[in-house]
Structure formats: structure tokens, C-alpha cells
Design an enzyme around this catalytic site. Sequence first.
Site, short mmCIF file in Angstrom:
data_model
loop_
_atom_site.label_atom_id
_atom_site.label_comp_id
_atom_site.label_asym_id
_atom_site.label_seq_id
_atom_site.Cartn_x
_atom_site.Cartn_y
_atom_site.Cartn_z
N ASP A 1 0.85 -1.20 0.00
CA ASP A 1 0.00 0.00 0.00
C ASP A 1 0.88 1.25 0.00
OD1 ASP A 1 -3.06 0.72 0.54
OD2 ASP A 1 -1.82 2.17 1.61
N ILE A 2 0.58 2.20 -0.90
CA ILE A 2 1.36 3.44 -0.97
C ILE A 2 1.01 4.33 0.22
CG2 ILE A 2 1.94 5.45 -2.37
CD1 ILE A 2 0.99 3.91 -4.81
N GLU B 1 -4.60 2.57 -4.39
CA GLU B 1 -3.14 2.53 -4.22
C GLU B 1 -2.66 1.21 -3.63
OE1 GLU B 1 -4.69 4.75 -0.48
OE2 GLU B 1 -5.32 4.33 -2.54
N ASN C 1 -2.75 12.90 -4.77
CA ASN C 1 -3.92 13.26 -5.58
C ASN C 1 -4.45 14.63 -5.21
OD1 ASN C 1 -4.08 10.98 -7.22
ND2 ASN C 1 -5.34 9.84 -5.76
N ASP D 1 -1.97 9.01 -11.09
CA ASP D 1 -1.96 7.87 -12.01
C ASP D 1 -0.55 7.57 -12.50
OD1 ASP D 1 -4.67 7.63 -11.73
OD2 ASP D 1 -5.17 8.50 -13.69
#
Length: 302
Positions: free
Chosen positions: A162-163, A205, A170, A179
Site C-alpha cells: 500500500d502506498i 493505491e 492526488n 496515475d
Amino acid sequence: MPDFKDILDIHPNPCVIHIDFVPKYANNAFAKFSGMSNAQEVLNLESIRVLFEDEHWPEAQRRYKHAIETGTPTPPEVINHTDLKGNPMIAEITDKVIDWFGEKAMCTFVSVVTDQVFRERTLRDMANRDDLTNLYNRRYLLDLFNERNATPQRRQYLAMVDIDHFKRINDSFGHPVGDLVLKQLARIIEEFTEPEECAFRLGGEEFALLIWADDRQDVCARLEMLRGRIEDLTVRVSHLNKQPLAINVTVSIGATEISDAEGFISASLRADKSLYIAKESGRNQVINNDAEDSAPTPCLPD
């Protein structure tokens, strides 16, 4: 047969008639399919066995014997075929027993289905891919998990990636920039996988990995290497008339060993728990949890 010979001679589908694989008739389409110049060259062969790969021979013998003894057509079979000139193709073979001047013979029709199979494979692969990153999607993860866990061969691990703080990217720079970050990370994650391992985008993400490892130390070392590669990544974005952006990200990773015959839900819950602990305890780290009764532990960098 003589009444229909003229029709078979010009038929676009390869056709051969044989008795115990000794050719009695072949049309020019079968000669071309086999990599030969004309039908007479086929008839000069002692056996058409030389035209097919050895791995198909036992099944071909079984089909022939069953058809001759029962008189029933064999079901269509799709095989990989390479002609005498080395050209690979995919062919569908259908056999039927006929009367050849008072003897039972096998009439074999061949359809070259290379383009059709490739189209079907392409469509199937597209349905299993994430549109943005081209990684495999959640649907394929479930299918592959169930398939591999039904016949386990090596120690397999499920890792959730997971980022960290992706929403900030964003919100600060817009979804097109987000993206681009996802695509760059997907490339690194896919390059990390070895043959027969797979990377997936689950959505947003979050990514997943199905990887092989010898033991806990091995999987920790590998996932720490992945975490470090992502930490070192700088995503550069050019802005018209503005200073280019340089974005750095980190990831949290939760991993678990998959037990033999274990279902996806229990393994994914354990990996999710490890991921949650990684994020709650500071992010940018790898947490591993091997079993239900063991405590999740961090994988420390070397």
C-alpha cells in the site's frame, strides 16, 4: 471415397486418411500444413507420425485405437504443431473412422486455429488486467490463488503493498499525477517478480504479490529490497511553464505465508493485518505474519 476425392483435393482444410498412421490419401492443404510441397510427398511417407511432435504420439495412438475399435468419432483436440519447416501453429484435430476399400481407416481433418486461439487468449488476458497499470487484477488473483493452492509445490507468500499517504499526492497535484505514480510503482513491482510469480493491482493505491520464498528470512529480504527500491524512486512530472515536479513515495507491506489448502480469505486477512500494523507503526516498512497463532513481526533492513 473416390466420389468425394475431387472435393477433398480442393478443400481448404487439411485432410489425411491413414491406416495405423500409414497415409492412404492426403490433400494439398494437408501437405502445406505439414510443410511439404504436395500431397504425393505425404503419400511417400512410411508413417505420418514424423509430422507430429513426439509428445502427442501416445494420445494419438490411444485415440486411433479407440476410434477403430468402437467406430465412434474422436472429440476435437487442440494441439501445438510445428511443421517440417519449423513454423509453429495451433491446430484442432478431428478424427472419424471410414471404410477404405473394405478396410477400416481413420479420416483426420485439421483446422488451423492459431489466430482464433490467440484472440481468445488476448481477450481473456485483457479481462484479467488492470486498465491503468496493466498488472493483473483482483479477479485473476483469486483464480490463481485457488489454482496454485490446490496443488502446492513450494512455500508461497501473499504480500499486500500500500502506498503511504497516496491521497496527499492526488489532493496536491491531481489525479493524472497520481496515475503516473501508480504506473511507475507498478513497473517496479512487476520487475521485482520472478518467473511464475505475479503482481496485482487490487484497486486505488493497493497492490498484491504472490511470490515464492524458501523461508521467512528469504521473503523478508526480498520484500525489504522491494520497499527500498520504491523508497529510492523519484517520479518526475513535467509541467507546462512550471518547474518540474519530483515526487518520492514509500510503501507499507504486509506479508504472510500461505498454508497448504488455505482459502484466500484467511490468508488475505492475515496479510491485511500485517499491512495495518505496518501503517500504524510508522509506515515504510515490511511486517510479516506466518500463521494465525504467531505475532506479526517486522522485517528489518540489512
